[in-house]
Write an enzyme that holds these catalytic residues in place. Structure first.
Site, short mmCIF file in Angstrom:
data_model
loop_
_atom_site.label_atom_id
_atom_site.label_comp_id
_atom_site.label_asym_id
_atom_site.label_seq_id
_atom_site.Cartn_x
_atom_site.Cartn_y
_atom_site.Cartn_z
N TYR A 96 -1.15 18.56 30.89
CA TYR A 96 0.15 19.20 31.06
C TYR A 96 0.99 18.36 32.00
O TYR A 96 0.52 17.97 33.07
CB TYR A 96 -0.04 20.61 31.63
CG TYR A 96 1.24 21.35 31.93
CD1 TYR A 96 2.09 21.76 30.89
CD2 TYR A 96 1.61 21.66 33.24
CE1 TYR A 96 3.27 22.45 31.16
CE2 TYR A 96 2.79 22.35 33.50
CZ TYR A 96 3.61 22.75 32.47
OH TYR A 96 4.76 23.44 32.75
N ASP A 114 0.20 10.84 36.01
CA ASP A 114 0.75 12.10 36.48
C ASP A 114 -0.21 12.66 37.53
O ASP A 114 -1.24 13.23 37.20
CB ASP A 114 0.92 13.08 35.31
CG ASP A 114 1.49 14.42 35.78
OD1 ASP A 114 1.59 14.63 37.01
OD2 ASP A 114 1.84 15.24 34.92
N LYS A 170 3.67 19.29 43.85
CA LYS A 170 2.76 20.23 44.49
C LYS A 170 2.50 19.94 45.98
O LYS A 170 3.32 20.30 46.81
CB LYS A 170 1.48 20.35 43.67
CG LYS A 170 1.81 20.90 42.27
CD LYS A 170 0.65 21.41 41.46
CE LYS A 170 1.14 22.21 40.27
NZ LYS A 170 1.10 21.52 38.98
C1 LIG Z 1 2.11 21.41 37.86
C2 LIG Z 1 2.13 20.14 37.11
C3 LIG Z 1 3.32 19.60 36.62
C4 LIG Z 1 4.62 20.33 36.68
O1 LIG Z 1 5.06 20.55 37.96
P1 LIG Z 1 6.13 21.73 38.24
O2 LIG Z 1 6.43 21.60 39.69
O3 LIG Z 1 5.46 23.00 37.84
O4 LIG Z 1 7.31 21.43 37.38
C5 LIG Z 1 3.26 18.35 36.02
N1 LIG Z 1 2.11 17.68 35.91
C6 LIG Z 1 0.95 18.18 36.36
C7 LIG Z 1 -0.30 17.36 36.24
C8 LIG Z 1 0.91 19.43 36.96
O5 LIG Z 1 -0.26 19.92 37.38
#
Ligand SMILES: *Cc1c(COP(=O)(O)O)cnc(C)c1O
Length: 427
Positions: A144, A239, A267
């Site tokens: 994701y 990511d 995060k």
């Molecule tokens: C949470 C997450 C996102 C998205 O971040 P948001 O602050 O919710 O937009 C993207 N990539 C990864 C791996 C994530 O865990």
């Protein structure tokens, strides 16, 4: 029966917001339960509107690595309030947070702050396309990357929790540019990259996947991605929105010693405030406006309040470097849980890395999305509800990771294990 405050609030919320929530997984819809409304949190403990306490293994989905309402972060925020929360103009705080991040992530030669992980990955994709002049992207099923149009193809997390292969509203022409491969499958990604040939702009991957449960990437798989990008003049995007400052100070790229061209963060770096960031090779980042032609901007990007929370958190994290302790604590939690499930004759597998962990109801650890989807969903739901009833708050889906904080001390963990023992016996 008299309604709880959470139930009354959820009734109200459903009239106000779609599904009563501002982010889908919170709704508990997949486990046929109403969500719990919280009013405060301290350390490892959440307090709900009905005054029930929970030991929290979600940590706001990652950021609370030093526990909720950590005094160091609270103090930094209170101090900043007196100076103003946002000026829409440069500040020394942005330099400070950028330096803290770059010191730990040597591949981030230049960085830009944004307001969420979604913005960070979205900007990486635009930059990769603009820089390479190419269109196609490879991602991996179950990874994701936020709700970015180009990346909401076979995405994990909430998209999987609700069984949605992709989302309506994304033009076919755009979705066609994204190819989704099987995670940890070297042969498949090689053959897709070959097929795409010289229109490959980027490969984006969670180097440790946290949105199909928790699945570490195989080192040979990640090395293959690096080689494929080199060979095709494409950019490798890690990511690390979830894994950055979560699995170790330098993220998964430090653990695997693989250098991506671009990294997305989020995060943890915001200390619980809405922050994201992306960065990488200087010559690529310099293509962004105002130096280059690729546009990217944000009214509240780098705002003082968010920056001061991030600075307080990262400088404490760097000083304490608690990652080995966090991993030991998670290992203790999960190996104890494994024994409890073994007594019940139930399959259980788990993985940990720094402050991140995952468990599955399967006898061997899944390596990709398909294997996660085959783990026992029914058992997960029963366990989740039983644990919740005993005051243990895990993420409400088998497609999510678990998070532990420095506030989860020995004493809290023993209490959690006593509660889990009761919860598991009742399944
Ligand atoms: C949470 C997450 C996102 C998205 O971040 P948001 O602050 O919710 O937009 C993207 N990539 C990864 C791996 C994530 O865990």
């Amino acid at each position: 029966m008299k309604k709880t405050k959470s139930e009354i609030l959820f009734d109200q919320a459903q009239g106000l917001m779609p599904g009563g929530v501002n982010s889908p997984v919170r709704a508990f819809k997949n486990i046929n339960k109403n969500p719990i409304f919280f009013k405060s949190a301290k350390g490892s403990i959440l307090l709900d509107e009905d005054d029930n306490e929970y030991i929290d293994f979600v940590g706001s989905w990652g950021p609370m690595i030093l526990g909720h309402s950590n005094p160091i972060i609270v103090k930094a925020l209170k101090k900043q309030l007196d100076y103003g929360v946002s000026y829409g103009a440069p500040t020394s705080l942005e330099n400070q947070l950028a330096t803290l991040i770059q010191d730990q992530f040597p591949t981030i030669e230049k960085i830009r702050m944004v307001n969420s992980g979604t913005e960070a990955t979205m900007s990486c994709i635009r930059l990769a396309r603009g820089y390479t002049g190419k269109n196609k992207i490879i991602k991996f099923t179950g990874c994701y990357h936020g709700h970015v149009d180009s990346l909401l193809v076979r995405a994990g997390s909430g998209v999987s929790t609700f069984g949605l292969p992709d989302s309506p509203g994304i033009p076919k022409d755009l979705a066609q540019l994204t190819h989704s491969c099987c995670y940890n499958d070297i042969e498949e990604v090689k053959s897709i990259a070959n097929e795409i040939g010289n229109d490959l702009a980027a490969i984006i991957v969670e180097p440790v996947a946290g949105n199909m449960g928790f699945i570490p990437g195989d080192i040979d798989f990640l090395k293959t991605l690096r080689n494929l990008c080199n060979r095709n003049n494409a950019l490798l995007i890690f990511d690390e929105v979830m894994s950055g400052f979560r699995v170790s100070l330098g993220g998964a790229q430090e653990i695997y010693n693989i250098k991506p061209d671009l990294t997305a963060l989020g995060k943890v770096i915001g200390g619980g405030l809405p922050v994201g960031a992306f960065g990488g090779k200087e010559k690529i980042m310099n293509q962004l406006a105002p130096l280059g032609p690729i546009y990217q901007a944000g009214t509240l990007s780098g705002n003082s309040l968010a920056m001061s929370a991030g600075i307080a958190l990262l400088s404490t994290l760097i000083k304490e470097n608690p990652f080995q302790d966090l991993e030991n604590a998670s290992n203790h939690l999960l190996s104890s849980m494994k024994n409890m499930f073994k007594e019940k004759g139930m399959p259980f597998s788990s993985a940990t890395m720094g402050g991140m962990f995952g468990f599955f109801f399967s006898s061997t650890l899944p390596k990709n999305y398909k294997e996660v989807s085959q783990t026992d969903e029914n058992l997960f739901k029963k366990f989740f509800i039983s644990a919740l009833n005993h005051g243990i708050y895990f993420a409400p889906s088998k497609y999510e990771s678990g998070f532990i904080s420095t506030a989860h001390n020995q004493e809290i963990l023993e209490i959690a294990l006593e509660k889990l023992d009761l919860a598991i016996k009742e399944i």
